[in-house]
Design a protein around this motif. Sequence first.
Motif, PDB file in Angstrom:
ATOM      1  N   VAL A  26       0.822  -1.204   0.000  1.00 52.15           N
ATOM      2  CA  VAL A  26       0.000   0.000   0.000  1.00 52.15           C
ATOM      3  C   VAL A  26       0.863   1.263   0.000  1.00 52.15           C
ATOM      4  N   HIS A  27       1.883   1.253   0.822  1.00 53.55           N
ATOM      5  CA  HIS A  27       2.750   2.429   0.927  1.00 53.55           C
ATOM      6  C   HIS A  27       3.374   2.779  -0.419  1.00 53.55           C
ATOM      7  N   LEU A  28       3.813   1.755  -1.135  1.00 57.43           N
ATOM      8  CA  LEU A  28       4.396   1.958  -2.464  1.00 57.43           C
ATOM      9  C   LEU A  28       3.430   2.667  -3.403  1.00 57.43           C
ATOM     10  N   MET A  29       2.167   2.307  -3.296  1.00 56.68           N
ATOM     11  CA  MET A  29       1.169   2.853  -4.208  1.00 56.68           C
ATOM     12  C   MET A  29       0.821   4.302  -3.921  1.00 56.68           C
ATOM     13  N   ILE A  30       0.949   4.735  -2.660  1.00 58.39           N
ATOM     14  CA  ILE A  30       0.488   6.090  -2.327  1.00 58.39           C
ATOM     15  C   ILE A  30       1.604   6.958  -1.753  1.00 58.39           C
ATOM     16  N   GLU A  31       2.827   6.600  -2.104  1.00 62.43           N
ATOM     17  CA  GLU A  31       3.993   7.324  -1.592  1.00 62.43           C
ATOM     18  C   GLU A  31       3.918   8.834  -1.812  1.00 62.43           C
ATOM     19  N   SER A  32       3.352   9.230  -2.950  1.00 63.20           N
ATOM     20  CA  SER A  32       3.370  10.661  -3.282  1.00 63.20           C
ATOM     21  C   SER A  32       2.287  11.466  -2.556  1.00 63.20           C
ATOM     22  N   ILE A  33       1.411  10.787  -1.843  1.00 65.70           N
ATOM     23  CA  ILE A  33       0.330  11.481  -1.122  1.00 65.70           C
ATOM     24  C   ILE A  33       0.634  11.409   0.376  1.00 65.70           C
ATOM     25  N   PRO A  34       0.641  12.553   1.085  1.00 69.28           N
ATOM     26  CA  PRO A  34       0.862  12.453   2.541  1.00 69.28           C
ATOM     27  C   PRO A  34      -0.231  11.576   3.168  1.00 69.28           C
ATOM     28  N   HIS A  35       0.175  10.509   3.824  1.00 68.78           N
ATOM     29  CA  HIS A  35      -0.833   9.567   4.302  1.00 68.78           C
ATOM     30  C   HIS A  35      -0.472   8.940   5.636  1.00 68.78           C
TER      31      HIS A  35
END
Length: 237
Positions: A26-35
Motif C-alpha cells: 500500500v505504501h508503495l502505491m500512495i507514496e506521493s500522497i501524505p498519508h
Amino acid sequence: MNEPLFSLIVPTYNEAENIVPFLTAVHLMIESIPHEVIVVDDDSPDLTWDIASHYAEQHPWVKAIRRRNIRGLSSAVLEGFAAAHGEILGVMDADLSHDEHQLPILILKVQEGADLAVGSRRVPGGGATRWPWYRRFTSTVATRLATWFLGLPLSDPMSGFFVMKRSVYEGCRTRLYPTGYKILLELVSQSGPLKIAEVPFVFRDRRQGHSKLGFVVMAQYVTMIFRLTYQRVFWRH
Ligand code: GDD
Ligand code: MN
C-alpha cells in the motif's frame, strides 16, 4: 510527521502473515500522497497487533490500535475513523484481497470531486477470482437485498474497499451503527445524496488465513437491511 491528507483504515483480525506485505504494498502505491495507515486490531490471538505495532515503530506513517474485549469489523473501522487526521478517509481489507493498484485511483476520484469512490466487483472490468458457488450466491443475494430494499446507487454495496471525503463521515457519524460487516452500506444509507464514483477491481482470494464471514455476520446483515429500510421509510432526511 506532517498532517496526512489521506488516512487509510485497516481492520484486522488474525492477519499475522498478511499485514506486513499489505502495508508495504500500500505504501508503495500512495507514496506521493501524505498519508497515514491506521491498523485497528481486535487483540488477534495470532498477534497481528504486535507485528503491526513493531512495524509502526519503524514506519511513522503507520499507527496500530489494539482493542481488547471488543470484536467487530464495522466498529473497528469506526474507531479508525475517529482516530484519523486526513481530509480523505479510506477503508481496505488487510488480506490482500483488495487490489492496491486501485487505491490511488479511488483517491484521485475523490480529489476530482466525488464524495465517495467505491472499489466495485460489479462494474465492467471488476470481478472475483475463483469464488466457490456458495460465496457467489450469498454475495448476489446480499447485493439484491440491498438494492431492492434500500435502492442505493451502488453496484457493489457489499464492498469493503472505498475512499471518501471526511465530510461524508462527519455528516452521518452519530447515526452509524457499529454492528456487522457493512459499514459502506451504513454510510451511504445514512447520508443524503452523494456523488459516487465506482472503480472496477478484481477481488483476489486471500492467500493466508481465513475469512471471518460466518452465519452471525449474515444474520446481522439481514437485520441491518431491515433497520436501514425502516429508517429510510419513516425517518427521511
Ligand atoms: N478489527 C477487526 N475485528 N477486524 C476484522 C474483524 C473483527 O472482528 N473481522 C474481520 N476483520 C478484518 C480482517 O482481518 C480483514 O482485514 C477484513 O476485516 C475483512 O475480513 P475477512 O474475514 O477477510 O472478510 P471477507 O473477505 O469474508 O469479506 C470481505 O469481502 C466482502 C465482499 O465479499 C470484506 O471486505 C467485506 O466487507 C466484503 O463485504
Ligand atoms: Mn477477505
